[in-house]
Scaffold this motif. Structure first.
Motif, PDB file in Angstrom:
ATOM      1  N   ARG A   7      42.851  45.771  41.136  1.00 22.74           N
ATOM      2  CA  ARG A   7      43.451  44.697  41.929  1.00 22.74           C
ATOM      3  C   ARG A   7      44.952  44.584  41.644  1.00 22.74           C
ATOM      4  O   ARG A   7      45.555  45.530  41.150  1.00 22.74           O
ATOM      5  N   PRO A  42      38.576  28.775  35.565  1.00 29.55           N
ATOM      6  CA  PRO A  42      38.945  28.112  36.813  1.00 29.55           C
ATOM      7  C   PRO A  42      38.487  28.850  38.071  1.00 29.55           C
ATOM      8  O   PRO A  42      38.522  30.082  38.118  1.00 29.55           O
ATOM      9  N   ALA A  91      41.403  33.306  35.897  1.00 32.73           N
ATOM     10  CA  ALA A  91      42.857  33.555  35.958  1.00 32.73           C
ATOM     11  C   ALA A  91      43.522  33.405  34.584  1.00 32.73           C
ATOM     12  O   ALA A  91      44.548  34.049  34.313  1.00 32.73           O
ATOM     13  N   TYR A 142      34.088  38.589  45.383  1.00 35.09           N
ATOM     14  CA  TYR A 142      33.177  38.026  44.374  1.00 35.09           C
ATOM     15  C   TYR A 142      31.719  37.971  44.821  1.00 35.09           C
ATOM     16  O   TYR A 142      30.846  37.660  44.015  1.00 35.09           O
TER      17      TYR A 142
HETATM   18  C1  DQA Z   1      37.941  37.150  37.638  1.00 35.61           C
HETATM   19  C2  DQA Z   1      39.211  38.001  37.841  1.00 35.61           C
HETATM   20  C3  DQA Z   1      40.451  37.130  37.688  1.00 35.61           C
HETATM   21  O1  DQA Z   1      41.619  37.936  37.895  1.00 35.61           O
HETATM   22  C4  DQA Z   1      40.461  36.018  38.701  1.00 35.61           C
HETATM   23  O2  DQA Z   1      41.572  35.183  38.519  1.00 35.61           O
HETATM   24  C5  DQA Z   1      39.193  35.236  38.721  1.00 35.61           C
HETATM   25  C6  DQA Z   1      37.920  35.946  38.556  1.00 35.61           C
HETATM   26  C7  DQA Z   1      36.651  37.960  37.903  1.00 35.61           C
HETATM   27  O3  DQA Z   1      35.598  37.508  37.473  1.00 35.61           O
HETATM   28  O4  DQA Z   1      36.697  39.011  38.536  1.00 35.61           O
HETATM   29  O5  DQA Z   1      39.191  34.042  38.964  1.00 35.61           O
HETATM   30  O6  DQA Z   1      37.893  36.732  36.288  1.00 35.61           O
END
Ligand code: DQA
Length: 162
Positions: A106, A9, A76, A22
């Motif tokens: 995080r 997601p 997530a 990101y």
């Molecule tokens: C994620 C890290 C997850 O905690 C977050 O909910 C994401 C992206 C990452 O690629 O760093 O949606 O998977």
């Protein structure tokens, strides 16, 4: 050999969402790079993104008899989904988990991955480059799996002839 790449997601929002975490790269650009690597290494590759847990479970299940390895960023759902973990475990295919960010740096709720224990490995904190590393890693795993299969077949043939 075929690799299926499964994105969870909000990863369809890459390039728009929280660029400080990101980065600016869009999901389609990450996939274009992965496709380039796959082509160079004569691998088939297919991409799937969903915001829905059940659809991700379905796509993992569909890998049986269709794919040789899975690269997954459950996003997530990494931290919540026993269903996705069980699906990865059920299909018994080499699976690599990728995270763009370093989830351990995080919020505390991101520190646990329910899916990592059933994966062959986890790559995190490397941004989009992590997907390239996953391609390199999966290529190596698939080579090893294929070599082991050949060795077993050769051994079975020798035993049958004895
Ligand atoms: C994620 C890290 C997850 O905690 C977050 O909910 C994401 C992206 C990452 O690629 O760093 O949606 O998977």
């Amino acid at each position: 050999m075929k690799i299926v790449v499964i994105q969870g997601p909000n990863l369809n929002m890459l390039g728009l969402r929280e660029q400080n975490i990101y980065g600016p790269m869009k999901l389609e650009d990450i996939h274009a790079q992965m496709k380039g690597f796959a082509d160079q290494n004569s691998l088939d590759i297919e991409f799937f993104q969903s915001n829905l847990e059940g659809e991700i479970v379905d796509r993992i299940q569909e890998c049986i008899g269709d794919a040789d390895g899975i690269i997954i960023n459950p996003a997530a759902y990494t931290h919540t989904s026993i269903a996705i973990r069980d699906a990865i475990s059920a299909v018994q295919l080499p699976t690599l988990e990728v995270h763009l960010s370093n989830i351990h740096q995080r919020e505390e709720f991101r520190h646990t991955s329910l899916t990592a224990p059933v994966c062959a490995g986890q790559i995190l904190g490397m941004g989009p480059f992590g997907y390239h590393l996953a391609m390199v890693g999966m290529t190596q795993i698939l080579k090893e799996v294929s070599a082991m299969k050949q060795a077993r077949e050769a051994q079975a043939q020798t035993q049958a002839q004895a």
